[in-house]
Design a protein around this motif. Sequence first.
Motif, PDB file in Angstrom:
ATOM      1  N   ASN A   1      -9.360  18.869  28.280  1.00 48.50           N
ATOM      2  CA  ASN A   1      -9.075  17.775  28.857  1.00 48.50           C
ATOM      3  C   ASN A   1      -9.629  16.488  28.014  1.00 48.50           C
ATOM      4  N   ARG A   2     -11.158  16.499  28.188  1.00 51.57           N
ATOM      5  CA  ARG A   2     -11.864  15.697  27.468  1.00 51.57           C
ATOM      6  C   ARG A   2     -11.753  15.558  26.133  1.00 51.57           C
ATOM      7  N   ALA A   3     -11.473  16.616  25.307  1.00 52.53           N
ATOM      8  CA  ALA A   3     -11.163  16.674  23.861  1.00 52.53           C
ATOM      9  C   ALA A   3      -9.764  16.084  23.472  1.00 52.53           C
ATOM     10  N   ARG A   4      -8.701  16.311  24.403  1.00 57.39           N
ATOM     11  CA  ARG A   4      -7.403  15.797  24.426  1.00 57.39           C
ATOM     12  C   ARG A   4      -7.582  14.390  24.398  1.00 57.39           C
ATOM     13  N   ASN A   5      -8.254  13.696  25.324  1.00 56.28           N
ATOM     14  CA  ASN A   5      -8.302  12.324  25.704  1.00 56.28           C
ATOM     15  C   ASN A   5      -9.279  11.880  24.477  1.00 56.28           C
ATOM     16  N   ARG A   6     -10.233  12.430  24.005  1.00 54.99           N
ATOM     17  CA  ARG A   6     -11.048  11.699  23.149  1.00 54.99           C
ATOM     18  C   ARG A   6     -10.072  11.688  21.548  1.00 54.99           C
ATOM     19  N   LEU A   7      -9.542  12.877  21.537  1.00 52.79           N
ATOM     20  CA  LEU A   7      -8.866  12.778  20.291  1.00 52.79           C
ATOM     21  C   LEU A   7      -7.803  11.796  20.412  1.00 52.79           C
ATOM     22  N   ALA A   8      -7.032  11.579  21.469  1.00 52.50           N
ATOM     23  CA  ALA A   8      -6.059  10.496  21.314  1.00 52.50           C
ATOM     24  C   ALA A   8      -6.685   8.997  21.264  1.00 52.50           C
ATOM     25  N   GLU A   9      -7.805   8.931  21.693  1.00 58.03           N
ATOM     26  CA  GLU A   9      -8.573   7.663  21.371  1.00 58.03           C
ATOM     27  C   GLU A   9      -8.903   7.463  20.212  1.00 58.03           C
ATOM     28  N   LEU A  10      -9.597   8.685  19.505  1.00 60.96           N
ATOM     29  CA  LEU A  10      -9.787   8.401  18.110  1.00 60.96           C
ATOM     30  C   LEU A  10      -8.697   8.336  17.091  1.00 60.96           C
ATOM     31  N   LEU A  11      -7.572   8.733  17.472  1.00 62.53           N
ATOM     32  CA  LEU A  11      -6.353   8.412  16.638  1.00 62.53           C
ATOM     33  C   LEU A  11      -5.552   7.270  17.036  1.00 62.53           C
ATOM     34  N   GLY A  12      -5.751   6.482  18.000  1.00 61.87           N
ATOM     35  CA  GLY A  12      -5.348   5.308  18.537  1.00 61.87           C
ATOM     36  C   GLY A  12      -4.268   5.449  19.289  1.00 61.87           C
TER      37      GLY A  12
ATOM     38  N   SER B   1     -10.419  14.448  10.600  1.00 58.53           N
ATOM     39  CA  SER B   1     -11.779  13.797  10.813  1.00 58.53           C
ATOM     40  C   SER B   1     -11.915  13.604  12.365  1.00 58.53           C
ATOM     41  N   ALA B   2     -10.883  13.009  12.830  1.00 54.91           N
ATOM     42  CA  ALA B   2     -10.840  12.960  14.480  1.00 54.91           C
ATOM     43  C   ALA B   2     -11.560  14.329  15.022  1.00 54.91           C
ATOM     44  N   MET B   3     -11.036  15.457  14.609  1.00 47.23           N
ATOM     45  CA  MET B   3     -11.285  16.856  15.299  1.00 47.23           C
ATOM     46  C   MET B   3     -12.720  16.997  14.829  1.00 47.23           C
ATOM     47  N   GLU B   4     -13.263  16.753  13.754  1.00 50.39           N
ATOM     48  CA  GLU B   4     -14.682  16.990  13.606  1.00 50.39           C
ATOM     49  C   GLU B   4     -15.645  16.174  14.412  1.00 50.39           C
ATOM     50  N   ARG B   5     -14.938  15.199  14.972  1.00 52.40           N
ATOM     51  CA  ARG B   5     -15.861  13.955  15.785  1.00 52.40           C
ATOM     52  C   ARG B   5     -15.910  14.771  17.232  1.00 52.40           C
ATOM     53  N   LEU B   6     -15.171  15.750  17.533  1.00 61.36           N
ATOM     54  CA  LEU B   6     -15.243  16.134  18.939  1.00 61.36           C
ATOM     55  C   LEU B   6     -16.245  17.002  19.071  1.00 61.36           C
ATOM     56  N   PHE B   7     -17.124  17.204  20.338  1.00 61.05           N
ATOM     57  CA  PHE B   7     -18.067  17.987  20.500  1.00 61.05           C
ATOM     58  C   PHE B   7     -17.534  19.396  20.140  1.00 61.05           C
TER      59      PHE B   7
ATOM     60  N   MET C   1       0.852  -1.221  -0.123  1.00 62.64           N
ATOM     61  CA  MET C   1       0.096   0.013   0.057  1.00 62.64           C
ATOM     62  C   MET C   1       0.861   1.191   0.164  1.00 62.64           C
ATOM     63  N   LYS C   2       0.523   2.166  -1.059  1.00 62.10           N
ATOM     64  CA  LYS C   2       1.403   3.454  -0.871  1.00 62.10           C
ATOM     65  C   LYS C   2       0.991   4.579  -0.103  1.00 62.10           C
ATOM     66  N   PHE C   3       1.740   5.034   0.832  1.00 59.57           N
ATOM     67  CA  PHE C   3       1.654   5.921   1.480  1.00 59.57           C
ATOM     68  C   PHE C   3       1.351   7.509   0.962  1.00 59.57           C
ATOM     69  N   GLU C   4       0.219   8.134   0.925  1.00 57.91           N
ATOM     70  CA  GLU C   4       0.057   9.287   0.463  1.00 57.91           C
ATOM     71  C   GLU C   4       0.117  10.322   1.220  1.00 57.91           C
ATOM     72  N   THR C   5       0.788  11.380   0.914  1.00 60.58           N
ATOM     73  CA  THR C   5       1.201  12.814   1.999  1.00 60.58           C
ATOM     74  C   THR C   5      -0.387  13.051   2.721  1.00 60.58           C
ATOM     75  N   THR C   6      -1.494  13.184   1.855  1.00 60.19           N
ATOM     76  CA  THR C   6      -2.687  13.626   2.288  1.00 60.19           C
ATOM     77  C   THR C   6      -3.206  12.607   3.329  1.00 60.19           C
ATOM     78  N   ASP C   7      -2.946  11.169   3.279  1.00 57.14           N
ATOM     79  CA  ASP C   7      -3.436  10.035   4.111  1.00 57.14           C
ATOM     80  C   ASP C   7      -3.345  10.538   5.743  1.00 57.14           C
ATOM     81  N   PHE C   8      -1.991  11.328   6.071  1.00 58.15           N
ATOM     82  CA  PHE C   8      -1.723  11.544   7.324  1.00 58.15           C
ATOM     83  C   PHE C   8      -2.457  12.409   7.920  1.00 58.15           C
ATOM     84  N   TRP C   9      -3.076  13.546   7.134  1.00 55.08           N
ATOM     85  CA  TRP C   9      -4.053  14.602   7.398  1.00 55.08           C
ATOM     86  C   TRP C   9      -5.419  14.242   7.671  1.00 55.08           C
ATOM     87  N   LEU C  10      -5.859  13.342   6.822  1.00 60.04           N
ATOM     88  CA  LEU C  10      -7.271  12.751   7.052  1.00 60.04           C
ATOM     89  C   LEU C  10      -7.753  12.568   8.067  1.00 60.04           C
ATOM     90  N   LYS C  11      -7.075  11.589   8.667  1.00 54.87           N
ATOM     91  CA  LYS C  11      -7.285  10.992  10.040  1.00 54.87           C
ATOM     92  C   LYS C  11      -7.485  11.914  11.012  1.00 54.87           C
TER      93      LYS C  11
END
Length: 87
Positions: A56-67, A14-20, A1-11
């Motif tokens: 704090n909640r945003a930081r924890n949720r973002l970390a969770e979403l990003l694995g 996307s995770a930021m958009e899922r925060l309240f 699988m080829k790594f695309e530069t844009t792949d890094f920024w999509l996740k």
Amino acid sequence: MKFETTDFWLKPASAMERLFPDQREALILVGAEGLSYEEVAGICGVAIGTIKSRVNRARNRLAELLGYDEEDLGTDRLIQSAMPKDA
């Protein structure tokens, strides 16, 4: 699988958009803009403790979403930028 530069920024984007929205706003203002908790509380019209909780909640949720786990976050500059200066 080829790594695309844009792949890094999509996740992360996307995770930021899922925060309240209020948590995302607090995290961006404190972490990315570098404003103090006091300044952000004034902007948002809430108590300082509320901003601290939101960040704090945003930081924890973002970390969770990003694995990430606690060990991954110890020296990460992006995560540290969202942490209080006195921590």
